[in-house]
Design a protein around this motif. Structure first.
Motif, PDB file in Angstrom:
ATOM      1  N   UNK A  51       0.845  -1.187   0.000  1.00  0.00           N
ATOM      2  CA  UNK A  51       0.000   0.000   0.000  1.00  0.00           C
ATOM      3  C   UNK A  51       0.888   1.246   0.000  1.00  0.00           C
ATOM      4  N   UNK A  52       0.808   2.032  -1.065  1.00  0.00           N
ATOM      5  CA  UNK A  52       1.571   3.286  -1.077  1.00  0.00           C
ATOM      6  C   UNK A  52       0.844   4.334  -0.239  1.00  0.00           C
ATOM      7  N   UNK A  53       1.604   5.093   0.550  1.00  0.00           N
ATOM      8  CA  UNK A  53       0.976   6.068   1.449  1.00  0.00           C
ATOM      9  C   UNK A  53       1.437   7.507   1.224  1.00  0.00           C
ATOM     10  N   UNK A  54       2.582   7.699   0.554  1.00  0.00           N
ATOM     11  CA  UNK A  54       3.104   9.068   0.388  1.00  0.00           C
ATOM     12  C   UNK A  54       4.302   9.057  -0.555  1.00  0.00           C
ATOM     13  N   UNK A  55       4.880  10.255  -0.746  1.00  0.00           N
ATOM     14  CA  UNK A  55       6.145  10.415  -1.463  1.00  0.00           C
ATOM     15  C   UNK A  55       7.169  11.023  -0.510  1.00  0.00           C
ATOM     16  N   UNK A  56       8.440  10.785  -0.823  1.00  0.00           N
ATOM     17  CA  UNK A  56       9.516  11.404  -0.045  1.00  0.00           C
ATOM     18  C   UNK A  56      10.696  11.687  -0.951  1.00  0.00           C
ATOM     19  N   UNK A  57      11.510  12.631  -0.544  1.00  0.00           N
ATOM     20  CA  UNK A  57      12.778  12.884  -1.219  1.00  0.00           C
ATOM     21  C   UNK A  57      13.893  12.697  -0.210  1.00  0.00           C
ATOM     22  N   UNK A  58      15.046  12.234  -0.684  1.00  0.00           N
ATOM     23  CA  UNK A  58      16.221  12.150   0.183  1.00  0.00           C
ATOM     24  C   UNK A  58      17.006  13.450   0.027  1.00  0.00           C
ATOM     25  N   UNK A  59      17.287  14.076   1.156  1.00  0.00           N
ATOM     26  CA  UNK A  59      18.033  15.338   1.139  1.00  0.00           C
ATOM     27  C   UNK A  59      19.505  15.080   1.422  1.00  0.00           C
ATOM     28  N   UNK A  60      20.374  15.684   0.598  1.00  0.00           N
ATOM     29  CA  UNK A  60      21.805  15.719   0.878  1.00  0.00           C
ATOM     30  C   UNK A  60      22.058  17.040   1.593  1.00  0.00           C
ATOM     31  N   UNK A  61      22.638  16.974   2.787  1.00  0.00           N
ATOM     32  CA  UNK A  61      22.753  18.174   3.617  1.00  0.00           C
ATOM     33  C   UNK A  61      24.196  18.457   4.020  1.00  0.00           C
TER      34      UNK A  61
END
Length: 301
Positions: free
Chosen positions: A108-118
């Motif tokens: 079940x997909x629930x959202x999107x995310x991005x990986x941040x390089x900090x």
């Protein structure tokens, strides 16, 4: 007429109270324990949903652990938990182990995310980097020690690296997207499953760099700078429209089909896909379109 109106109002009030009472009885009738584990990235969403669900269903106990996507699947495929939070798709070997143990699952997909390089707030040079430059730094056979090894004009200062542990879906996704092979990474970086440890590490060292979920950067943007990748900054818009490549991804929960037969689990997943959308925003992730939530909801009806 006044008496008739009063009787009508009284009857309406009684009916309303009866409906509220029935609704209350319905929510109280749910009981049991739902065991959840897995991704540290998906955790804030699931925890928020669990807290709201419990307000309406006080008879249901919900435990939400944080073992990383892979760590959660280890428990899920042997039937120790009902739901696994995942920041990647299930692997074939995990499906095989589950099947061997008689466990079927629903993705079940629930959202999107991005990986941040900090980087540190005082870092005023690494504002935009290419995937190739990130690979130079993070890959298994990296010879990079100083910032100047990446670009000669950058400071000749050692880079201190921070990132998630090897059981984390964030770690696996980053290494596959940047280094070309999942879990392939240099050994001399500081690893932690606790994203707050990573935030503190980068925030405390001018020459540090790290990576983790976009939500954690947004919570700590006053302490850190985010690096553009190939000229694109990770934002809600760039993650959702797919222009922030290759570090944006869908987020999932995997539910045991056997657990879905229990009313408390089924209602929890329904709640997640209906009322959870606003909570996704609240904890800093990116909700899907309404039609996509409905599509996922149809899987468990």
């Amino acid at each position: 007429m006044k008496a008739k109106k009063f009787i009508t109002l009284a009857l309406t009030a009684v009916l309303s109270l009866s409906m509220i009472s029935c609704a209350g009885q319905k929510s109280k009738s749910l009981s049991g324990t739902i065991k959840i584990d897995g991704s540290s990235t998906v955790y804030p969403i699931t925890q928020a949903v669990a807290e709201e669900f419990k307000k309406e269903n006080q008879g249901v106990e919900i435990t939400v652990g944080v073992s990383g996507t892979g760590g959660g699947f280890k428990k899920f495929v042997v039937g120790e938990i009902d739901i696994n939070n995942a920041s990647r798709h299930v692997k074939q070997e995990e499906l095989d182990k589950a099947k061997a143990n008689g466990i079927e699952m629903t993705e079940v997909q629930v959202a999107f995310d991005g990986i941040a390089v900090v980087v540190n707030k005082q870092n005023d040079w690494a504002k935009d980097m290419t995937v190739e430059e990130l690979k130079m730094i993070w890959d298994k056979d990296s010879k990079v020690q100083y910032w100047s090894d990446v670009r000669p004009e950058w400071p000749k200062e050692k880079i201190k690296l921070y990132g998630p542990g090897t059981d984390s879906g964030t770690f696996e996704y980053f290494t596959e997207a940047i280094n070309g092979k999942a879990k392939q990474i240099r050994a001399d970086y500081t690893a932690s499953e606790d994203d707050n440890v990573l935030v503190q590490g980068v925030a405390g060292d001018k020459y540090a760099m790290g990576f983790f979920g976009l939500a954690y950067y947004e919570e700590n943007m006053d302490k850190l700078n985010v690096v553009k990748v190939n000229g694109v900054e990770p934002t809600v818009e760039t993650v959702k429209n797919g222009t922030y490549k290759p570090l944006s991804r869908p987020l999932f929960i995997y539910v045991s089909n056997k657990a879905l037969e229990r009313p408390e689990v089924k209602e929890f997943v329904k709640f997640y896909l209906t009322k959870g959308k606003d909570l996704v925003k609240e904890v800093g992730y990116i909700p899907m379109e309404d039609s996509k939530y409905q599509e996922e909801l149809n899987k468990i009806k």
